[in-house]
Design a protein around this motif. Sequence first.
Motif, PDB file in Angstrom:
ATOM      1  N   ARG A 158       0.822  -1.217   0.000  1.00 14.38           N
ATOM      2  CA  ARG A 158       0.000   0.000   0.000  1.00 14.38           C
ATOM      3  C   ARG A 158       0.851   1.260   0.000  1.00 14.38           C
ATOM      4  N   ALA A 159       2.087   1.136   0.458  1.00 13.64           N
ATOM      5  CA  ALA A 159       2.975   2.295   0.393  1.00 13.64           C
ATOM      6  C   ALA A 159       3.289   2.649  -1.063  1.00 13.64           C
ATOM      7  N   GLY A 160       3.236   1.643  -1.943  1.00 12.24           N
ATOM      8  CA  GLY A 160       3.456   1.898  -3.360  1.00 12.24           C
ATOM      9  C   GLY A 160       2.216   2.418  -4.046  1.00 12.24           C
ATOM     10  N   ARG A 161       1.060   1.911  -3.631  1.00 11.15           N
ATOM     11  CA  ARG A 161      -0.216   2.345  -4.228  1.00 11.15           C
ATOM     12  C   ARG A 161      -1.315   2.110  -3.206  1.00 11.15           C
ATOM     13  N   PRO A 162      -1.922   3.164  -2.668  1.00  6.90           N
ATOM     14  CA  PRO A 162      -2.932   2.984  -1.612  1.00  6.90           C
ATOM     15  C   PRO A 162      -4.107   2.120  -2.045  1.00  6.90           C
ATOM     16  N   ASP A 163      -4.473   2.180  -3.325  1.00  2.00           N
ATOM     17  CA  ASP A 163      -5.615   1.390  -3.795  1.00  2.00           C
ATOM     18  C   ASP A 163      -5.168   0.114  -4.520  1.00  2.00           C
ATOM     19  N   VAL A 164      -4.063  -0.445  -4.090  1.00  2.00           N
ATOM     20  CA  VAL A 164      -3.549  -1.669  -4.694  1.00  2.00           C
ATOM     21  C   VAL A 164      -4.559  -2.809  -4.550  1.00  2.00           C
ATOM     22  N   ILE A 165      -4.659  -3.625  -5.583  1.00  4.30           N
ATOM     23  CA  ILE A 165      -5.433  -4.863  -5.509  1.00  4.30           C
ATOM     24  C   ILE A 165      -4.509  -5.960  -4.990  1.00  4.30           C
ATOM     25  N   ILE A 166      -4.885  -6.573  -3.879  1.00  2.00           N
ATOM     26  CA  ILE A 166      -4.100  -7.682  -3.315  1.00  2.00           C
ATOM     27  C   ILE A 166      -5.022  -8.894  -3.301  1.00  2.00           C
TER      28      ILE A 166
END
Length: 483
Positions: free
Chosen positions: A60-68
């Motif tokens: 999430r530090a790379g992209r707050p709305d990351v799909i995991i």
Amino acid sequence: MGLDPGLRRLALGTLLAAYQGPVPPDWAVDLLAEGLAGHTLFGTNIHDPAQVAAGTAALRAGRPDVIIAIDEEGGDVTRLAHATGSPYPGNAALGAVDDVVLTRQVYAAIGAELAALGITVDLAPTVDVNTADENPVIGTRSFGADPARVAAHSAAAVAGLQSAGVAACAKHFPGHGATVADSHHELPTVDVPPALLRQRDLPPFAAVVDAGVRAVMTAHIRVPALTGDGPATFSRAVLVDLLRREYGFTGTVITDALEMKGAALAAGGVGPAAVRALAAGADLLCIGAKVDADLVERVATEIVEALTAGRLDRGRVEEAAGRATDLATWTSAPGMPKPGVDGLGYAAALRAVRVEGDVAELAKPLVVQLHADSTIAEGRVPWGLGPHLADAEEVRAVAGETDPEALRRLAGDRPIVLVGRHLHRLPGGPELVDALAATHPVIVVEMGWPGRWRPTGARAFVSTYGASHANGRAAAQVLGIAG
């Protein structure tokens, strides 16, 4: 000359990558900041809950709305519990119990666990109708062979997962249940008319669309009447005409892993497969499990080159990236996960056990677990009765290499409990059971899909409808040999 930055970011926004190990490497985080949609977690990424939560926070530090995303089906396909086996029974067991309230509760508990770890998309449930007893890749991952029952439980599973704020992804469209080949290794063919698909395979997908499922996963299967020579993943007739227009699905279409032979061989590699899937109507492309920065860049380059050459419409890719963003936005909505119910999975697994015959007074039997290979989807997850036994002795054996007389001598006057997965498919399995049962009290525990085969002469045949940790404990309890 480098790639156009805008097109590269657009291409990355359609990709679901993966990485090795418990800590996200720098490239995995950096690519998220550059537009990558997200990552799928596999068993190699899972050590313990604190480590998983730290890893998802790093992403999430790379992209707050990351799909995991993760394949957490419960039962035989688990990533969180790959070291021990799942504490939940899988779909076949839930279908055998046939209590849709229970199915919703189990999936809500799985969803709560995922949400607490920062995972946003569960690549589940499997909603395929398992009409082929010999299906090598679906089997116990299915709620059953009856379309109406599978539809009801599929909708309940979706509702349970999404009640926890985790997006469900129903799979594998338009239905992998009638195949007798594994799309990880080849391109299976289901040569039936579309009318039969609508009657047999598609009702669960209609049910999950009605239940508001956020994502649907494509199948790397060939249905000649719809897909021609290629897989459904590359078929606009399947993904647009059937799924979107006829069934009204408006969410995100996610591909099954493009590294699988059913897709990669058909397209000539992962990059070309990505271009074909996008053109057909897929939105989020699961590259696979064995992914590094170079592979992600190669796939993104392939997409950009197709856009530049006019082989891929920019509007189509923008639509795909937009749907991936919609999925990420939905899963990042604030909400507190509800805690699971202690012991829920084990109680459910116990309700699923079916006994044909007599299992009373086994008196410390010899338990023989017969070796069975795992599918790629399952992975090498421990299974069997071993962790749950009290005083019973357990040995491991290979059916085709085992002398029945040697087992008789080892057992002495004790009954023998033979534990297997898809035992009738094991080379020498039925022959070993029949030879032992001819002169010795034998109980068979089937932890795979219980097809039509039944051993002759066995004292009992016990079906668990799965091989999870919960299923193993349930079988040991029913046999009266649990510790």
